[in-house]
Design an enzyme around this catalytic site. Structure first.
Site, PDB file in Angstrom:
ATOM      1  N   TYR A  26      -1.590  -5.858  25.305  1.00 21.89           N
ATOM      2  CA  TYR A  26      -1.879  -6.835  26.367  1.00 21.89           C
ATOM      3  C   TYR A  26      -0.900  -6.661  27.523  1.00 21.89           C
ATOM      4  CZ  TYR A  26      -2.345 -11.307  28.776  1.00 21.89           C
ATOM      5  OH  TYR A  26      -2.516 -12.280  29.737  1.00 21.89           O
ATOM      6  N   GLU A  27       0.350  -6.315  27.208  1.00 23.59           N
ATOM      7  CA  GLU A  27       1.365  -6.144  28.251  1.00 23.59           C
ATOM      8  C   GLU A  27       1.340  -4.725  28.831  1.00 23.59           C
ATOM      9  OE1 GLU A  27       5.031  -7.644  26.468  1.00 23.59           O
ATOM     10  OE2 GLU A  27       4.540  -9.683  27.135  1.00 23.59           O
ATOM     11  N   GLU A  84      11.712 -14.213  22.280  1.00 26.73           N
ATOM     12  CA  GLU A  84      11.512 -12.788  22.559  1.00 26.73           C
ATOM     13  C   GLU A  84      10.029 -12.457  22.728  1.00 26.73           C
ATOM     14  OE1 GLU A  84      13.463 -10.334  23.204  1.00 26.73           O
ATOM     15  OE2 GLU A  84      12.183  -8.593  22.859  1.00 26.73           O
ATOM     16  N   GLY A  94      -6.854 -21.137  24.798  1.00 27.36           N
ATOM     17  CA  GLY A  94      -7.437 -22.356  25.363  1.00 27.36           C
ATOM     18  C   GLY A  94      -7.522 -23.504  24.364  1.00 27.36           C
ATOM     19  N   GLY A  96      -4.757 -24.542  22.623  1.00 27.12           N
ATOM     20  CA  GLY A  96      -3.451 -25.185  22.476  1.00 27.12           C
ATOM     21  C   GLY A  96      -2.517 -24.508  21.487  1.00 27.12           C
ATOM     22  N   GLY A  98      -0.668 -21.778  21.969  1.00 31.18           N
ATOM     23  CA  GLY A  98       0.594 -21.452  22.646  1.00 31.18           C
ATOM     24  C   GLY A  98       1.480 -22.684  22.789  1.00 31.18           C
ATOM     25  N   ASN A 125       1.415 -11.802  35.081  1.00 28.32           N
ATOM     26  CA  ASN A 125       0.762 -12.668  34.089  1.00 28.32           C
ATOM     27  C   ASN A 125       0.697 -14.112  34.604  1.00 28.32           C
ATOM     28  OD1 ASN A 125      -0.378 -13.732  31.823  1.00 28.32           O
ATOM     29  ND2 ASN A 125       1.190 -12.984  30.394  1.00 28.32           N
ATOM     30  N   TYR A 132       3.526 -22.132  31.875  1.00 28.61           N
ATOM     31  CA  TYR A 132       4.945 -22.440  31.642  1.00 28.61           C
ATOM     32  C   TYR A 132       5.454 -23.476  32.648  1.00 28.61           C
ATOM     33  CZ  TYR A 132       4.816 -18.275  28.679  1.00 28.61           C
ATOM     34  OH  TYR A 132       4.508 -17.363  27.704  1.00 28.61           O
TER      35      TYR A 132
END
Lengths: 161, 161
Positions: A26-27, A84, A94, A96, A98, A125, A132
């Site tokens: 993903y990164e 990390e 979507g 919740g 995270g 991102n 955040y």
């Protein structure tokens, strides 16, 4: 289907490594993961472990994870929690997951007397950055992290008088 | 006058705090240091110490210091050395004290099997940035650190189910 967050245990090492690789993809760094199950086991569960893991499960299936360790602020004179890795599988985003992981991490930080919690985000991102900020996290915009690795690190070490 | 770098010992706590305050002043945050001698002692020399210190001395007088701890990279699967603070007193700058501290840190990183060494720099500190680049350190330009602290951290922790 209940979502739960629990501490990682040694049997989670294979799924953690799978999720670490999904995150690296993903990164946009799919080949950056050189960690092995043995290295992850040592780091999280060895005698001198340096990091800790959380697993998010949806009805028993792993859907996300977090890896964290404790850092130190000389200005505060106390430990901080450094996140990390944080990753939620695309199919459950979507819902919740995270936020559930971050809430647990905040509670762990408070329990351990930490003055703050920090993590790094890739600048492109924007969905993550927006999320955040809703939590009250602040970008440390005027700082840049420098990294010394590979031959440059070896060379500097080799010149030690 | 010989320059030496040595590991910090408990008797260094007062001078470390003095140097931390000098560094905070240099970084234009003179009031940001809330650490006390007791907190620094615990962090560096307590039973569950989280950080380590180096002192640079010029003919026995302290002229600089470094505070570091070990972090963890999931991608590498191994520890890294994180340099939290590096400071050289203005009157001895240009004599290689910073490089001597960084060399010792690189050697410590290699000894501990670390894959990398990292630290954060304020973007306006161009003399430091130029120096770090001569060592082969690379800016992680596409990452931003987010910080959650104070009431926002408490609030998130308090919502933990």
């Amino acid at each position: 289907m209940p979502l739960v967050v629990r501490a990682a245990v040694p049997a989670d090492v294979p799924i953690i490594l799978t999720l670490v690789r999904e995150l690296a993809k993903y990164e946009r760094e799919p080949n950056a993961v050189v960690a092995t199950e043995a290295l992850v086991h040592d780091a999280l569960f060895g005698d001198s472990n340096v990091a800790y893991g959380l697993i998010a499960e949806d009805d028993g299936a792993p859907v996300g994870f977090a890896i964290y360790f404790f850092n130190f602020s000389t200005w505060l004179g106390r430990r901080g929690l450094y996140l990390e890795d944080l990753y939620v599988r695309p199919e459950v985003r979507g819902r919740g997951v995270g936020k559930l992981l971050l809430r647990r991490l905040a509670a762990i930080a408070i329990q351990h007397g930490c003055g703050r919690m920090e993590w790094a985000v890739l600048d492109w991102n924007q969905p993550a950055i927006g999320f955040y900020k809703t939590l009250g996290a602040v970008p440390m915009d005027d700082w840049t992290t420098f990294r010394l690795t590979g031959p440059a690190l070896q060379d500097l070490a080799a010149t030690t008088p």
